[in-house]
Design an enzyme around this catalytic site. Structure first.
Site, PDB file in Angstrom:
ATOM      1  N   SER A 107     -19.879  29.946  15.694  1.00 60.90           N
ATOM      2  CA  SER A 107     -19.329  28.587  16.129  1.00 60.90           C
ATOM      3  C   SER A 107     -17.937  29.939  16.306  1.00 60.90           C
ATOM      4  CB  SER A 107     -19.135  27.547  15.392  1.00 60.90           C
ATOM      5  OG  SER A 107     -17.844  27.051  16.376  1.00 60.90           O
TER       6      SER A 107
ATOM      7  N   LYS B  35     -26.420  23.600  13.030  1.00 54.09           N
ATOM      8  CA  LYS B  35     -25.525  24.094  14.596  1.00 54.09           C
ATOM      9  C   LYS B  35     -25.458  23.254  15.723  1.00 54.09           C
ATOM     10  CE  LYS B  35     -22.723  26.786  17.159  1.00 54.09           C
ATOM     11  NZ  LYS B  35     -23.180  26.855  18.729  1.00 54.09           N
TER      12      LYS B  35
ATOM     13  N   ASN C 108     -22.689  20.941  17.426  1.00 51.78           N
ATOM     14  CA  ASN C 108     -21.927  21.076  18.150  1.00 51.78           C
ATOM     15  C   ASN C 108     -22.240  19.279  19.078  1.00 51.78           C
ATOM     16  OD1 ASN C 108     -22.376  23.731  19.076  1.00 51.78           O
ATOM     17  ND2 ASN C 108     -23.921  23.952  19.923  1.00 51.78           N
TER      18      ASN C 108
ATOM     19  N   GLU D 170     -18.784  17.864  18.005  1.00 55.99           N
ATOM     20  CA  GLU D 170     -18.080  19.019  19.211  1.00 55.99           C
ATOM     21  C   GLU D 170     -17.838  17.793  20.405  1.00 55.99           C
ATOM     22  OE1 GLU D 170     -18.577  22.068  22.467  1.00 55.99           O
ATOM     23  OE2 GLU D 170     -18.439  22.628  19.633  1.00 55.99           O
TER      24      GLU D 170
END
Length: 467
Positions: free
Chosen positions: A129, A183, A187, A190
Site C-alpha cells: 500500500s 491487504k 482496501n 479504504e
C-alpha cells in the site's frame, strides 16, 4: 551472474519504483519485463552507483539472482500471475522464493501456495500500500507465507518500507494468504473511509452551502489533529486544485460515476462467508454501484423531491459537529475491519497479530492515520481483544462524540442527502452495544415457516413449536 539480491517481474510504475527503492538501500537488483523499452529504461533511470540490471529474457533473469532466489511479481492479478509463474518455474530450484506483490484474491494465493510448495518453491502473497510514491520512497507491506523463508526477505523489505518512529511498516503476518487477506481488508476500510469523506463533503456543500475554499480549509484543519490521516490530507489537496482550462475547482468537473477494482467487494463477500459484520464497507461498495446508474438517478431526481431542512447552524458549529462525528465513524469503521481480521485469522489459521497490523498501517499506506497508534496500544494491552469497541480508552472518545454522530445522521435525513456510511456505521454501533436484539422474533419466524427450530433463554436444548 548470480550475485543480485532481488528480482522483480513487471517493470511498470510500481515494480520499477520498488526496485529503485531497493537500489537506493544498496541492494543489487534485477528486473524482467517483456517490454524491451521498460527493461532498458530501468538501468537508465538508476544512479551510476546502483547495481541494477534489466532484461527481457526469463532464463537470464533467473541466472542473475543469488540463491535462494528472491523474486517479486508485480503484474495484474488473475491469469497474468499464473502465466508468469509458469514461465519462471522451469528455471527455479527448491528453496527459491516467489512473492506476489499485486492485489491477488486470497483464495488464488492459497492455491498457488499449495501448488508451489509441492515443488519446493516458497510462495508469498504480499499486499503493498502507498501507490507509486510509496513504492519509491517507502510503502507499507503485508507479507504472508512460510515464516522461515521470510528471513531471506526481511532485510530488504525492512530497509525499503516506510518508517514510523524508526519502526519499519512491514512484518511477517502469518501463513499462506495472510498478507493478501490483510491487504484486502485494508482496501475495504479504504472504501468506507473514502465514502465517509465524500458524504461529509456532500452534506457540507449541498446541505450548508459551504464554498470551495471553506471546504478545503475544513479538511486541511482536520488533518492537523486527531483526524490526521492520508485520505483527509489528500482530500484537502484535491479540493484546492484548480482546472487549468476553466479555472474552476477541478473536483467539480469530475464525473460522479465511480470506478472500482473489486477489492472492496471481495472484503464484503468474504465477510459474509465467515459471518463478520462490516456494514460500513458493504454500503461503501453499494454506493459506488449506485453511482453507475447516472441516467436513472437523473430521472429519479426529477420525480422525487424533498424540501425538508435541518435546524440552522453556523458554519463553525457545523464544522465542529461533523469533526466529532467523523472521528466516531472513522474509529467504528476501523473496528469493523479489524474485527473481520480477528475472525478470519481463526477461520483460516493465519495467526495474525493485530497489534502488528496496526503498527505497519501507521506509515506508507493509504489508510494510515493518527488513530492507528491508539489501536496498536489497544491490542498491546489485550491481544485477545475481539473488537476495538471494547477497548475502554477508545470507548471514552466514542462516548464523547456519540451525540455528534446522532445529530449528523439526523441532518442527512432532514436534508434528504444520502449519508449511507454515516447511518449504517451508527446502526452497527447501536447493534453492537445492544444487550438484546429482536432476532428472537426472527428465530420464531424461521421456525414457523420452515421448522428451523430455536433455542430458549430459560433452558438448554433445541426446540420446535407447532405454531
Amino acid at each position: 551472474m548470480g550475485h543480485f539480491d532481488f528480482g522483480m517481474v513487471g517493470l511498470g510504475v510500481m515494480g520499477r519504483n520498488l526496485l529503485l527503492n531497493m537500489a537506493d538501500h544498496d541492494f543489487s537488483v534485477a528486473g524482467l519485463d517483456l517490454d524491451a523499452e521498460k527493461a532498458a529504461s530501468l538501468e537508465k533511470e538508476a544512479d551510476a552507483k546502483h547495481d541494477i540490471k534489466g532484461t527481457t529474457d526469463a532464463k537470464e533473469f533467473i541466472q542473475l539472482l543469488k540463491k535462494p532466489r528472491a523474486i517479486m511479481l508485480l503484474v495484474p492479478a488473475g491469469k497474468p500471475v499464473d502465466s508468469v509463474i509458469n514461465s519462471l518455474l522451469p528455471y527455479l530450484e527448491e528453496g527459491d522464493i516467489m512473492v506476489d506483490g499485486g492485489n491477488s484474491y486470497f483464495e488464488d494465493t492459497n492455491r498457488r501456495v499449495k501448488e508451489l510448495n509441492a515443488k519446493g518453491i516458497n510462495y508469498f502473497g504480499m499486499g503493498i500500500s502507498g501507490g507509486e510514491k510509496g513504492a519509491r520512497f517507502g510503502p507499507s507491506m503485508m507479507p504472508g507465507g512460510n515464516e522461515n523463508a521470510y528471513d531471506r526477505l526481511r532485510p530488504i523489505f525492512e530497509a525499503v518500507a516506510a518508517k514510523v518512529n524508526g519502526e519499519p511498516c512491514v512484518t511477517y503476518l502469518g501463513s499462506s494468504s495472510a498478507g493478501n487477506y490483510v491487504k484486502m481488508v485494508h482496501n475495504g476500510i479504504e472504501y468506507a473511509i473514502m465514502q465517509l469523506i465524500a458524504e461529509t463533503y456532500d452534506v457540507l456543500k449541498r446541505g450548508f452551502n459551504f464554498e470551495d475554499d471553506e471546504l478545503q480549509q475544513v479538511f486541511e484543519s482536520w488533518n492537523q489533529g486527531e483526524l490526521q490521516s492520508y485520505l483527509v490530507e489528500i482530500t484537502a489537496a484535491i479540493l484546492k486544485k484548480d482546472d487549468d482550462i476553466t479555472g474552476k475547482r477541478l473536483v467539480s468537473l469530475i464525473s460522479d460515476t465511480a470506478k472500482s477494482k473489486g477489492t472492496g467487494k471481495w472484503t464484503s463477500q468474504n465477510a459474509m462467508d465467515i459471518q463478520a459484520p462490516v456494514p460500513s464497507i458493504d454500503l461503501a461498495v453499494n454506493m459506488r454501484d449506485i453511482s453507475k446508474y447516472k441516467e436513472e438517478r437523473v430521472q429519479a431526481s426529477k420525480t422525487y423531491t424533498w424540501n425538508g431542512d435541518a435546524k440552522d447552524l453556523s458554519n463553525e458549529n457545523v464544522t465542529a459537529l461533523f469533526k466529532d462525528a467523523f472521528y466516531f465513524a472513522m474509529v467504528t469503521i476501523y473496528a469493523q475491519g479489524m474485527a473481520q481480521l480477528t475472525i478470519a485469522s481463526k477461520e483460516f489459521d493465519y495467526g495474525l497479530n493485530l497489534e502488528e497490523v496496526a503498527k505497519i498501517w501507521r506509515g506508507g499506506c493509504i489508510i494510515r492515520a493518527a488513530v492507528l497508534e491508539d489501536f496498536r496500544n489497544a491490542y498491546k494491552a489485550n491481544k485477545e481483544l475481539p473488537n476495538l469497541l471494547l477497548d475502554k480508552n477508545l470507548a471514552k472518545g466514542l462516548n464523547k462524540h456519540q451525540k455528534a454522530m446522532r445529530e449528523v445522521v439526523k441532518i442527512g435525513i432532514d436534508k434528504g442527502i444520502p449519508m449511507s456510511v454515516y447511518g449504517v456505521t451508527l446502526s452497527y454501533f447501536d447493534a453492537y452495544r445492544s444487550e438484546t436484539l429482536p432476532t428472537n422474533l426472527i428465530q420464531a419466524q424461521r421456525d414457523y415457516f420452515g421448522a428451523h427450530t430455536y433455542e430458549r433463554i430459560d433452558k438448554e436444548g433445541i426446540f420446535h413449536t407447532e405454531w
